[in-house]
Design a protein around this motif. Structure first.
Motif, short mmCIF file in Angstrom:
data_model
loop_
_atom_site.label_atom_id
_atom_site.label_comp_id
_atom_site.label_asym_id
_atom_site.label_seq_id
_atom_site.Cartn_x
_atom_site.Cartn_y
_atom_site.Cartn_z
N VAL A 21 0.87 -1.19 0.00
CA VAL A 21 0.00 0.00 0.00
C VAL A 21 0.90 1.23 0.00
O VAL A 21 1.73 1.41 0.90
CB VAL A 21 -0.92 0.00 1.24
CG1 VAL A 21 -1.73 1.29 1.30
CG2 VAL A 21 -1.83 -1.21 1.20
N ARG A 50 -5.25 9.15 -1.55
CA ARG A 50 -5.20 10.13 -0.45
C ARG A 50 -4.40 11.34 -0.87
O ARG A 50 -4.25 12.29 -0.12
CB ARG A 50 -4.57 9.51 0.80
CG ARG A 50 -5.47 8.46 1.39
CD ARG A 50 -4.82 7.75 2.55
NE ARG A 50 -5.27 6.38 2.58
CZ ARG A 50 -4.78 5.46 3.37
NH1 ARG A 50 -3.81 5.75 4.22
NH2 ARG A 50 -5.24 4.24 3.32
N LYS A 134 -11.55 -6.57 1.85
CA LYS A 134 -10.47 -6.03 2.68
C LYS A 134 -10.88 -6.17 4.14
O LYS A 134 -11.90 -5.59 4.54
CB LYS A 134 -10.22 -4.56 2.32
CG LYS A 134 -9.32 -3.82 3.31
CD LYS A 134 -9.03 -2.39 2.84
CE LYS A 134 -8.24 -1.63 3.90
NZ LYS A 134 -7.70 -0.36 3.42
N PHE A 136 -10.41 -4.99 7.56
CA PHE A 136 -9.79 -3.75 8.04
C PHE A 136 -10.54 -3.21 9.24
O PHE A 136 -11.79 -3.19 9.22
CB PHE A 136 -9.80 -2.72 6.89
CG PHE A 136 -9.25 -1.39 7.26
CD1 PHE A 136 -7.87 -1.19 7.35
CD2 PHE A 136 -10.09 -0.32 7.53
CE1 PHE A 136 -7.36 0.06 7.69
CE2 PHE A 136 -9.57 0.93 7.86
CZ PHE A 136 -8.21 1.11 7.94
N LEU A 164 -5.65 -5.91 6.14
CA LEU A 164 -4.88 -4.66 6.03
C LEU A 164 -5.07 -3.85 7.31
O LEU A 164 -6.13 -3.91 7.92
CB LEU A 164 -5.39 -3.83 4.85
CG LEU A 164 -4.85 -4.20 3.47
CD1 LEU A 164 -5.90 -3.99 2.40
CD2 LEU A 164 -3.62 -3.37 3.17
N GLY A 165 -4.07 -3.08 7.63
CA GLY A 165 -4.16 -2.19 8.77
C GLY A 165 -3.28 -2.68 9.91
O GLY A 165 -3.65 -3.61 10.61
N GLY A 166 -2.11 -2.07 10.03
CA GLY A 166 -1.23 -2.37 11.16
C GLY A 166 -0.44 -3.66 11.06
O GLY A 166 0.18 -4.10 12.03
N GLY A 186 -0.15 -3.99 3.19
CA GLY A 186 0.25 -2.99 4.19
C GLY A 186 1.24 -2.00 3.64
O GLY A 186 1.87 -2.21 2.60
N SER A 187 1.32 -0.90 4.37
CA SER A 187 2.24 0.16 3.95
C SER A 187 3.66 -0.10 4.46
O SER A 187 4.59 0.55 4.02
CB SER A 187 1.73 1.51 4.45
OG SER A 187 1.65 1.50 5.86
N TRP A 188 3.79 -1.09 5.38
CA TRP A 188 5.15 -1.36 5.87
C TRP A 188 6.06 -1.86 4.74
O TRP A 188 7.29 -1.75 4.82
CB TRP A 188 5.09 -2.37 7.03
CG TRP A 188 5.39 -3.79 6.65
CD1 TRP A 188 6.61 -4.40 6.70
CD2 TRP A 188 4.46 -4.77 6.13
NE1 TRP A 188 6.50 -5.70 6.24
CE2 TRP A 188 5.20 -5.96 5.90
CE3 TRP A 188 3.10 -4.76 5.85
CZ2 TRP A 188 4.60 -7.12 5.39
CZ3 TRP A 188 2.51 -5.92 5.35
CH2 TRP A 188 3.24 -7.06 5.13
C1 3PG Z 1 -4.57 1.57 4.49
O1 3PG Z 1 -5.64 1.72 3.94
O2 3PG Z 1 -3.89 2.50 4.93
C2 3PG Z 1 -4.10 0.20 4.57
O3 3PG Z 1 -5.01 -0.52 5.26
C3 3PG Z 1 -2.72 0.06 5.10
O4 3PG Z 1 -2.67 0.09 6.47
P1 3PG Z 1 -1.23 0.16 7.17
O5 3PG Z 1 -0.65 1.52 6.84
O6 3PG Z 1 -1.55 0.06 8.64
O7 3PG Z 1 -0.40 -0.95 6.66
#
Ligand code: 3PG
Length: 218
Positions: A21, A50, A134, A136, A164-166, A186-188
């Motif tokens: 992400v 975004r 997703k 989330f 997704l998310g964290g 994920g954005s990691w």
């Molecule tokens: C998002 O929409 O930001 C994604 O779910 C990614 O989440 P993350 O930044 O916690 O990996």
């Protein structure tokens, strides 16, 4: 209702195992990021809507790194869906389960994964023809065992999830081991600080670690 997700597309996500992400401020960064990820086996990327530059970033990846599967994230309304399609996105993702956005994606022919966190969300998404969902915000929802419990009544409908998310490298293996998980996002995988420094080698080392976990699972 026919699934919005053709099997070959879902298979591409499953093969990659992870989807990065990415939020880009500078569209010129998009192709170098995609190349760095692809070189270590991360074959899917989601550009979040975004920033105003997400559509341009998608266009550049399509043109310059065509082997990369590129999707659009944070699609919150019909206008986002239309912009994502025009840019060439191969799939769309949203944080929430908005039937109006799902309908727009269906009409535009964009395979779409709405965000779900409850059985009610899952019912709504499935009723609207979504099969890839997703999950989330994954890391705040008691982990993969909670997902498997919630997913069980929907497994016969072919529901598959992108948590997704964290999520990070440490939690990746347990998510990948979860039977209803199609791939993990994920954005990691492509951290914002690395992008700001244009540190493509660092970004790639990071993604490589995730790709090794994916390979070890197979
Ligand atoms: C998002 O929409 O930001 C994604 O779910 C990614 O989440 P993350 O930044 O916690 O990996």
């Amino acid at each position: 209702m026919k699934s919005m997700w053709p099997d070959p597309l879902a298979e591409r996500l499953a093969r990659s195992g992870v989807v990065a992400v990415v939020t880009v401020e500078n569209p010129e960064d998009a192709a170098p990021i995609a190349r760095a990820l692809l070189a270590v086996g991360v074959g899917a990327i989601e550009l979040t809507f975004r920033t105003a530059r997400a559509a341009e970033a998608i266009r550049r990846i399509r043109a310059e790194v065509p082997e990369m599967l590129v999707g659009a994230g944070t699609l919150l309304n019909r206008a986002h869906v239309e912009t994502a399609i025009e840019a060439g996105a191969g799939f769309g993702v949203a944080p929430g389960c908005n039937p109006a956005t799902i309908a727009a994606a269906r009409e535009c022919g964009l395979p779409f994964a709405p965000g779900v966190m409850t059985p009610t969300d899952m019912e709504i998404a499935l009723e609207h023809g979504c099969r890839v969902l997703k999950y989330f915000p994954a890391s705040n929802l008691a982990g993969p065992s909670a997902l498997e419990t919630m997913a069980a009544p929907f497994a016969h409908l072919g529901a598959r999830f992108i948590p997704l998310g964290g999520i990070n490298l440490a939690s990746l293996p347990q998510w990948l081991a979860s039977p209803s998980v199609l791939c993990v996002g994920g954005s990691w995988l492509a951290p914002r600080e690395a992008i700001q420094r244009q540190d493509w080698a660092g970004l790639q080392r990071n993604a490589q670690q995730a790709a090794e976990v994916v390979r070890a699972r197979k």
